[in-house]
Every structure is written in C-alpha cells, then in structure tokens.
Design a protein around this motif. Structure first.
Motif, PDB file in Angstrom:
ATOM      1  N   VAL A 214     -51.045  -5.231  24.304  1.00  0.00           N
ATOM      2  CA  VAL A 214     -52.465  -5.224  24.646  1.00  0.00           C
ATOM      3  C   VAL A 214     -53.253  -5.722  23.446  1.00  0.00           C
ATOM      4  O   VAL A 214     -52.852  -5.531  22.289  1.00  0.00           O
ATOM      5  CB  VAL A 214     -52.946  -3.812  25.067  1.00  0.00           C
ATOM      6  CG1 VAL A 214     -52.286  -3.396  26.365  1.00  0.00           C
ATOM      7  CG2 VAL A 214     -52.678  -2.796  23.981  1.00  0.00           C
ATOM      8  N   ALA A 215     -54.356  -6.369  23.743  1.00  0.00           N
ATOM      9  CA  ALA A 215     -55.173  -6.961  22.687  1.00  0.00           C
ATOM     10  C   ALA A 215     -55.991  -5.891  21.972  1.00  0.00           C
ATOM     11  O   ALA A 215     -56.175  -4.771  22.464  1.00  0.00           O
ATOM     12  CB  ALA A 215     -56.092  -8.023  23.288  1.00  0.00           C
ATOM     13  N   ASP A 216     -56.495  -6.270  20.807  1.00  0.00           N
ATOM     14  CA  ASP A 216     -57.320  -5.377  20.001  1.00  0.00           C
ATOM     15  C   ASP A 216     -58.757  -5.433  20.512  1.00  0.00           C
ATOM     16  O   ASP A 216     -59.663  -5.945  19.851  1.00  0.00           O
ATOM     17  CB  ASP A 216     -57.237  -5.787  18.533  1.00  0.00           C
ATOM     18  CG  ASP A 216     -57.946  -4.792  17.624  1.00  0.00           C
ATOM     19  OD1 ASP A 216     -58.275  -3.695  18.103  1.00  0.00           O
ATOM     20  OD2 ASP A 216     -58.164  -5.120  16.444  1.00  0.00           O
ATOM     21  N   LYS A 217     -58.943  -4.920  21.737  1.00  0.00           N
ATOM     22  CA  LYS A 217     -60.257  -4.907  22.379  1.00  0.00           C
ATOM     23  C   LYS A 217     -60.491  -3.538  23.004  1.00  0.00           C
ATOM     24  O   LYS A 217     -59.532  -2.825  23.293  1.00  0.00           O
ATOM     25  CB  LYS A 217     -60.335  -5.989  23.465  1.00  0.00           C
ATOM     26  CG  LYS A 217     -60.177  -7.415  22.948  1.00  0.00           C
ATOM     27  CD  LYS A 217     -60.227  -8.409  24.103  1.00  0.00           C
ATOM     28  CE  LYS A 217     -60.067  -9.833  23.592  1.00  0.00           C
ATOM     29  NZ  LYS A 217     -60.078 -10.816  24.720  1.00  0.00           N
ATOM     30  N   PRO A 218     -61.743  -3.158  23.223  1.00  0.00           N
ATOM     31  CA  PRO A 218     -62.000  -1.865  23.874  1.00  0.00           C
ATOM     32  C   PRO A 218     -61.308  -1.770  25.230  1.00  0.00           C
ATOM     33  O   PRO A 218     -61.520  -2.608  26.110  1.00  0.00           O
ATOM     34  CB  PRO A 218     -63.529  -1.848  24.017  1.00  0.00           C
ATOM     35  CG  PRO A 218     -64.013  -2.742  22.919  1.00  0.00           C
ATOM     36  CD  PRO A 218     -62.994  -3.824  22.793  1.00  0.00           C
ATOM     37  N   SER A 219     -60.479  -0.758  25.395  1.00  0.00           N
ATOM     38  CA  SER A 219     -59.740  -0.584  26.647  1.00  0.00           C
ATOM     39  C   SER A 219     -59.077   0.787  26.652  1.00  0.00           C
ATOM     40  O   SER A 219     -58.893   1.414  25.604  1.00  0.00           O
ATOM     41  CB  SER A 219     -58.684  -1.682  26.824  1.00  0.00           C
ATOM     42  OG  SER A 219     -57.780  -1.692  25.732  1.00  0.00           O
ATOM     43  N   LEU A 220     -58.726   1.238  27.844  1.00  0.00           N
ATOM     44  CA  LEU A 220     -57.957   2.465  28.035  1.00  0.00           C
ATOM     45  C   LEU A 220     -56.622   2.075  28.661  1.00  0.00           C
ATOM     46  O   LEU A 220     -56.599   1.422  29.706  1.00  0.00           O
ATOM     47  CB  LEU A 220     -58.691   3.440  28.950  1.00  0.00           C
ATOM     48  CG  LEU A 220     -59.841   4.255  28.350  1.00  0.00           C
ATOM     49  CD1 LEU A 220     -60.570   5.000  29.463  1.00  0.00           C
ATOM     50  CD2 LEU A 220     -59.322   5.244  27.329  1.00  0.00           C
ATOM     51  N   ILE A 221     -55.528   2.442  28.031  1.00  0.00           N
ATOM     52  CA  ILE A 221     -54.198   2.134  28.539  1.00  0.00           C
ATOM     53  C   ILE A 221     -53.571   3.436  29.022  1.00  0.00           C
ATOM     54  O   ILE A 221     -53.315   4.340  28.221  1.00  0.00           O
ATOM     55  CB  ILE A 221     -53.314   1.459  27.473  1.00  0.00           C
ATOM     56  CG1 ILE A 221     -53.809   0.039  27.195  1.00  0.00           C
ATOM     57  CG2 ILE A 221     -51.866   1.396  27.939  1.00  0.00           C
ATOM     58  CD1 ILE A 221     -54.996  -0.070  26.315  1.00  0.00           C
ATOM     59  N   VAL A 222     -53.363   3.547  30.331  1.00  0.00           N
ATOM     60  CA  VAL A 222     -52.732   4.722  30.927  1.00  0.00           C
ATOM     61  C   VAL A 222     -51.264   4.374  31.142  1.00  0.00           C
ATOM     62  O   VAL A 222     -50.932   3.524  31.980  1.00  0.00           O
ATOM     63  CB  VAL A 222     -53.403   5.115  32.253  1.00  0.00           C
ATOM     64  CG1 VAL A 222     -52.735   6.347  32.835  1.00  0.00           C
ATOM     65  CG2 VAL A 222     -54.887   5.354  32.035  1.00  0.00           C
ATOM     66  N   ALA A 223     -50.382   5.018  30.396  1.00  0.00           N
ATOM     67  CA  ALA A 223     -48.965   4.655  30.405  1.00  0.00           C
ATOM     68  C   ALA A 223     -48.098   5.879  30.643  1.00  0.00           C
ATOM     69  O   ALA A 223     -48.417   6.987  30.191  1.00  0.00           O
ATOM     70  CB  ALA A 223     -48.574   3.999  29.081  1.00  0.00           C
ATOM     71  N   THR A 224     -47.014   5.684  31.358  1.00  0.00           N
ATOM     72  CA  THR A 224     -46.016   6.734  31.492  1.00  0.00           C
ATOM     73  C   THR A 224     -45.163   6.767  30.231  1.00  0.00           C
ATOM     74  O   THR A 224     -45.115   5.805  29.464  1.00  0.00           O
ATOM     75  CB  THR A 224     -45.135   6.493  32.725  1.00  0.00           C
ATOM     76  OG1 THR A 224     -44.596   5.165  32.669  1.00  0.00           O
ATOM     77  CG2 THR A 224     -45.937   6.653  33.993  1.00  0.00           C
ATOM     78  N   ARG A 225     -44.466   7.875  30.022  1.00  0.00           N
ATOM     79  CA  ARG A 225     -43.657   8.043  28.806  1.00  0.00           C
ATOM     80  C   ARG A 225     -42.593   6.953  28.721  1.00  0.00           C
ATOM     81  O   ARG A 225     -41.878   6.675  29.668  1.00  0.00           O
ATOM     82  CB  ARG A 225     -43.007   9.418  28.833  1.00  0.00           C
ATOM     83  CG  ARG A 225     -42.202   9.649  30.075  1.00  0.00           C
ATOM     84  CD  ARG A 225     -42.031  11.101  30.390  1.00  0.00           C
ATOM     85  NE  ARG A 225     -41.238  11.296  31.596  1.00  0.00           N
ATOM     86  CZ  ARG A 225     -41.191  12.393  32.305  1.00  0.00           C
ATOM     87  NH1 ARG A 225     -41.913  13.419  31.935  1.00  0.00           N
ATOM     88  NH2 ARG A 225     -40.439  12.493  33.365  1.00  0.00           N
ATOM     89  N   GLY A 226     -42.534   6.316  27.574  1.00  0.00           N
ATOM     90  CA  GLY A 226     -41.573   5.253  27.346  1.00  0.00           C
ATOM     91  C   GLY A 226     -42.054   3.879  27.745  1.00  0.00           C
ATOM     92  O   GLY A 226     -41.414   2.883  27.400  1.00  0.00           O
ATOM     93  N   ALA A 227     -43.161   3.771  28.478  1.00  0.00           N
ATOM     94  CA  ALA A 227     -43.666   2.469  28.921  1.00  0.00           C
ATOM     95  C   ALA A 227     -44.896   2.034  28.138  1.00  0.00           C
ATOM     96  O   ALA A 227     -45.589   1.103  28.541  1.00  0.00           O
ATOM     97  CB  ALA A 227     -44.006   2.521  30.412  1.00  0.00           C
TER      98      ALA A 227
END
Length: 651
Positions: free
Chosen positions: A456-469
């Motif tokens: 993911v880029a260095d920009k304002p964002s929310l990354i919702v990820a499962t464990r290990g992903a």
C-alpha cells in the motif's frame, strides 16, 4: 573360479511401508557405467511391474548363484540423489516413523528431458562484491554474537529487529546478510520461509545484498522446467543461496548455513506423510552437515525455547533493541456495542494517524459476518438441514449455511422460537463497512484471502486485514490496531497463545518507528509479553505449564490411528519399552462411516525414547501392511497409520 557380478542397492520410489528398504539388483553389462544416485527402472516381482528407484549403493559379489532380478534401464545419468541427501531423508524418515521415498518426493522434481540435456555442471562461483559484503556485515553486527555463530557453525535463536529499511523488512535483511556472509566464505545457504509473501520479501532483500546468479528459488510457484533447472543448480559444486518454502530445507547443497524464519507458522509443517516440520528437518540437517543453524523470528516458539533452555541454541538478540510502542486496552474498556469496535484511545489514535498515512486494522476473520446467533437467546444459528453454521454475505442478506450452501429464509430458533437473527462477529468486509462510516473521506482497503494486497502507498488510508494477510506499507504504518484478540484466544488449540502473539507481533513489526500499536480487549501474560516484547519469557511460561502434562514440546507425541485390532497390536508392541503408565491416551472411536470402525490413540514419550518408539511403531505399520498384502485385509485404506510430533494433540 566363481564369477563376480555387479549389483546395485536400490531405493524404490513407492509409498508402501514394506518397500522402504534397499533392494539388490544385478546390473547387466549392457547398462554400462551406472553412477550412484541416478534414476533407474527395476522390476518388482511381487507386483509384476517395473517401478522407478534410485541407486544408493554399488557393489560386486561372488555369489552369482543367488537369484537376483536385473535392473531394467537407467532413466538418466544425472545423479539426482547425492549421498548426503539420501542420508538426510533416511534420518528424517526414521525419526518420523515414515518412508524415505516420501521425503525425497518433496525435493526431487520430475525429470524434464530438455532441461537436463541443456544442463552443464559448470556454473561460475558467485562472489559478493565488497559493497555487498560490507552491507551484510553492518546488518550482522547489529546482533550480538551472530558473526561467531556463522563462522563457527553454531546454532542460534535470533530475535529479529521489528523494523524496515528502505522497503526491506528487518528480518529479511538479517537472513539475506547471513547468507551473503556464508557465500563470501565459499559455502551455500538454505533459507526457509513459510509462504510466498515471505519468499517475495526475502528475495527483495537478496536483490540488494546478494549477487543475482547466486540465488536459487525452490518453491511450488515455479514451472516444472524452472523447478528442475533450479534443482540441478543445487547439485553443482558452486555455492549458492537456496530460498524457498518448507521442502527447501532438503535442498541437496553442501550447506554452510540453514536458516528458518518464523518457525511457529503452521505452513512449515508438511501436510503429507511423514509430516515432518521444517524446524525439525533443519535440526537433523545441522547435525549431519555441521552447518550453522539459525531460527529467526519476532516471537519465540516453545520448541525453540526448550532448545535454548537446554543450551543447544544460543540466544542472540540485537545489540540495540528496538521495542514497538504498544498500548493496551483492557477488556473492561470494551463495552461499546457500536460499529465503533475499538475503544476511544485506539479510535483517536487511528483517526490522527490516518490523516498522515496508512493505518492497519487487524481482524480475525474474512468476509462480512462469518456467523449469526439468535437475537433473543444468543444461541448459534444452525442450518435446519445439516446443522451447519449460518452466515451472512452482507447486511440484510438471506442467511446461508456454510456447509451445504442452503438459504434459511424461514429460520426459527429451536431454543426460543425467535425468528430474529443477530450478527455474532464481524469479518474483514463488515469491519471495513463500519470504519468507512466512522472515517469519512478516508480510503478503506480490505486485505484478506479473497482480496490479496501486497503493498500500500504512503497515503492516508485504512487497511483492514486478516491475520497473516497484512500488506507492506511504504514507510510503515502510522498506527496499528489489533482487534478481535479475545475471539482469537478462544480457539480450542494448545498453542493458541503462541499463535496469537506471533500474529500480533508480525503485524506490529510493520509499523513505522514510534507508531502506536493498540492491542484491544486483551490482558494477562500474553498482553504483557507483547507490550514488553518479552517473547522468550512468555515461551518459558508456556513450556513450564505443559511440562507436568507431558504435552509438546515438553514431550514428543505420536498419533496412532487405524482399525481397533491394528491399533491394539501397535500399542501392545510398545510394552517392552517401559514407557510410563500414563503414556498412552485412548484409544477412542473416530466418528466416520468407515468399516471396520477406526480408533485413534496418543502416545506421549520423552525425547530419549524417541528412536525406540519410532522404530517400534514403524515396524507395526509395516507388519500390518504386509498382513493386508497377504489377503487378511481388503480395505484400500491402511489398517494402521502413525504420525509423530503432533503439535496440537487432540483425541
């Protein structure tokens, strides 16, 4: 005068346990010179067919009257099975009560004729440049005593620094630097990682530190020709750096270093017989080749901590430890039933950080809502047809059974007759939906098995990820929020504490320096271990709790499964080994439609008795297989099977 003849002792490529030994075959003169380790075709008289095998030993004998079958043909003159690889496979199979051919099948690819004809064993010796060696030395010098371990063929458990440098994770730079240091000394390295994401990150580090011609990939994503080409490269004398997943630990190089990253990952356990974990295979290999051995990770498994406690592994840490900034939110703070699933401190931290760059939110499950419950009595919603759990793909959708796929339009609770359903948990997509409403104007990205994201880029964002992903973020995440901790810890798994600490620590290692890491809803020893980054202390406590129960890794455990009579005979064969009275748990019946019915039992034993227990159980498996071959059993399934070193024993 008695006439002598040439004979070859051949290991057959067969999964049958009764064929897991060397067979003598006469070598006719028309075959010419037959080198050790080549593939051959030989007759198997008991089966009335010709099978593949490998030449393990060559000899001559004077007893020409002994009846011997003749080898049919030499498949290839390339010695694909060097003696060191056979010794390792034999040792690993004996320890796991399995077959050597099953181990060799993991590492020796199918023959590719075109690749073989184009191959010449004259690769140049790769030498790292002075700049590469200097960069590797700087990384290695960050760890106290690591240079001595590499130079003196030592064994170490290394706590990797949880930072990134120029887009390369600290652990990847550590393994790459150790491999370059070993390559500069003229020796090969074997670097083993759990999955393709870790492999890509390690290859990125090697692009910077190592000469390109020295790196050899060994993973299932390669095409068959490329995999065979890489395998042939590992047979050459020129040193190289082998990088791959669990089966790469058997790569047939003369290794000067064997390194395993994140040995607690279950992907390092082989799912096929003889079920050997790469961690154990690395131990056997180091013992055989006298190479350096490194287990690296952000956390410490109880298996590695046991070896450290015995003095078998050196405890290597960074000279200057970099500790993540962990903020704990206790369960008492988690009483807001809203779409805001995080406490106010974590919410404010995420909101402030999201204005500057990416923020990681880790959740336990993918999807929208993996499970539903009755809105009135909270009983789990089950399918009326098969009893499977009901789930929802999105808000307002018809509940669907996860087992049979049927929709439950007219569902009614069997406990209270209510027809109302409630979302019991939130998956990655539902969490993204909730956060999208709570953070207007901020881009929300879902990263899970259905939506893989690497960077993911260095920009304002929310990354919702499962464990290990969790994807890598340029410059690191500005904040990390670890949700669903209590739900993760509820899993019925002996090692769930270790697993959760590993998931959280690996996510915390993706944060930018000084970024806050919020662990939500968890307290106790595991929360303190993350907050203080004291993973070895947590592993020692776990090990101490398991020792009185004789549970792994304080003791070894074998799973014995089969028909009632076969399991009884297998367990009876252990009586002469003088195991403790409580060594055997079970047998208990297995719920299945098999006939005759099958049962399973657990056998717990000390490491000192491992060789005797493994050989005895293996002999029982062979005896049952021979008995079935003679017509006493007509089932296509083996009457008795044995699996050693069960990580999570459960009857």
């Amino acid at each position: 005068m008695t006439e002598s003849r040439r004979i070859a002792r051949v290991l057959l490529d067969s999964p049958l346990p009764q064929l897991d030994r060397l067979f003598d075959y006469a070598l006719p003169t028309e075959l010419g010179e037959v080198p050790l380790g080549v593939r051959v075709r030989v007759p198997l008289r008991t089966a009335g067919r010709v099978v593949d095998g490998y030449v393990i030993e060559l000899d001559t004998e004077d007893d020409a009257d002994r009846p011997l079958s003749e080898a049919d043909s030499v498949v290839s003159t390339v010695p694909v099975l060097p003696s060191r690889l056979y010794r390792l496979a034999r040792r690993a199979a004996d320890r796991a009560a399995g077959s050597a051919s099953d181990v060799l099948r993991l590492v020796i690819p199918k023959r590719q004729v075109r690749v073989e004809k184009a191959w010449t064993a004259d690769a140049p010796v790769p030498v790292p440049t002075d700049a590469q060696q200097a960069a590797a030395a700087r990384v290695i010098d960050e760890y106290d005593g690591l240079t001595a371990v590499l130079d003196e063929s030592g064994r170490a458990a290394v706590e990797a620094v949880p930072v990134s440098r120029e887009g390369v994770q600290g652990w990847a730079a550590l393994l790459a630097a150790a491999a370059v240091h070993t390559l500069a000394a003229g020796r090969s390295s074997v670097l083993v990682v759990p999955d393709h994401r870790d492999l890509d990150r390690l290859l990125a580090a090697l692009e910077v530190l190592a000469p390109a011609e020295a790196v050899v990939r060994h993973d299932s994503r390669l095409t068959n020709p490329d995999r065979y080409r890489s395998f042939l490269r590992t047979l050459e004398d020129a040193p190289c750096i082998v990088v791959g997943n669990r089966s790469a630990v058997y790569a047939p190089v003369q290794a000067g270093l064997v390194a395993v990253w994140d040995d607690g990952d279950p992907l390092l356990g082989e799912p096929l017989a003889p079920y050997i974990n790469a961690r154990d295979a690395a131990l056997l290999r180091q013992e055989q080749e006298d190479s350096a051995l490194v287990y690296a990770g952000h956390t410490r498994t109880t298996d590695v901590e046991r070896l450290v406690a015995h003095g078998y592994l050196h405890d290597v840490r960074a000279t200057r430890r970099v500790l993540p900034r962990v903020v704990l939110s206790t369960p008492q703070e988690m009483d807001a039933p809203t779409a805001q699933r995080m406490p106010s401190s974590a919410f404010l931290s995420a909101r402030n950080a999201a204005a500057d760059g990416p923020v990681l939110v880790q959740v336990s499950r993918p999807g929208f809502s993996p499970s539903l419950v009755c809105a009135d009595c909270r009983a789990p919603a089950r399918c009326a047809h098969c009893g499977g759990p009901l789930g929802a793909t999105h808000r307002g959708a018809v509940p669907v059974c996860a087992w049979c796929g049927r929709g439950a339009r007219a569902w009614a609770c069997p406990a209270c007759s209510s027809t109302k359903l409630r979302l019991a948990s939130s998956g990655s997509e539902r969490t993204a939906d909730e956060l999208g409403k709570a953070f207007p104007g901020i881009r929300v990205i879902v990263a899970d098995s259905a939506h893989p994201v690497e960077h993911v880029a260095d920009k304002p964002s929310l990354i919702v990820a499962t464990r290990g992903a969790e994807p890598l973020a340029e410059g690191g995440y500005r904040a990390v929020v670890l949700l669903d901790g209590p739900r993760m810890l509820q899993a019925p798994d002996l090692r769930i504490g270790e697993a959760c600490l590993r998931w959280w620590s690996n996510a915390a290692a993706l944060a930018a320096p000084g970024a806050p890491i919020h662990l939500v809803g968890v307290d106790g020893g595991i929360a303190r271990a993350l907050a203080t980054w004291n993973h070895s202390g947590f592993a020692r406590a776990e090990l101490a709790e398991r020792a009185p129960l004789h549970m792994p890794p304080a003791a070894r455990v074998a799973l014995v499964e089969g028909t009632v009579a076969a399991v009884a005979r297998g367990l009876a064969s252990l009586h002469d080994l003088a195991l403790p009275p409580d060594a055997v748990l079970g047998p208990v019946p297995i719920e299945s439609d098999d006939y005759p019915p099958r049962v399973r039992a657990l056998v717990r034993f000390d490491y000192g008795a491992g060789q005797r227990v493994a050989s005895t159980l293996r002999a029982a498996v062979v005896a049952e297989a021979v008995s079935a071959r003679r017509g006493k059993g007509k089932s296509t399934r083996s009457a008795l099977s044995v699996r050693l070193d069960i990580l999570d024993p459960e009857l």
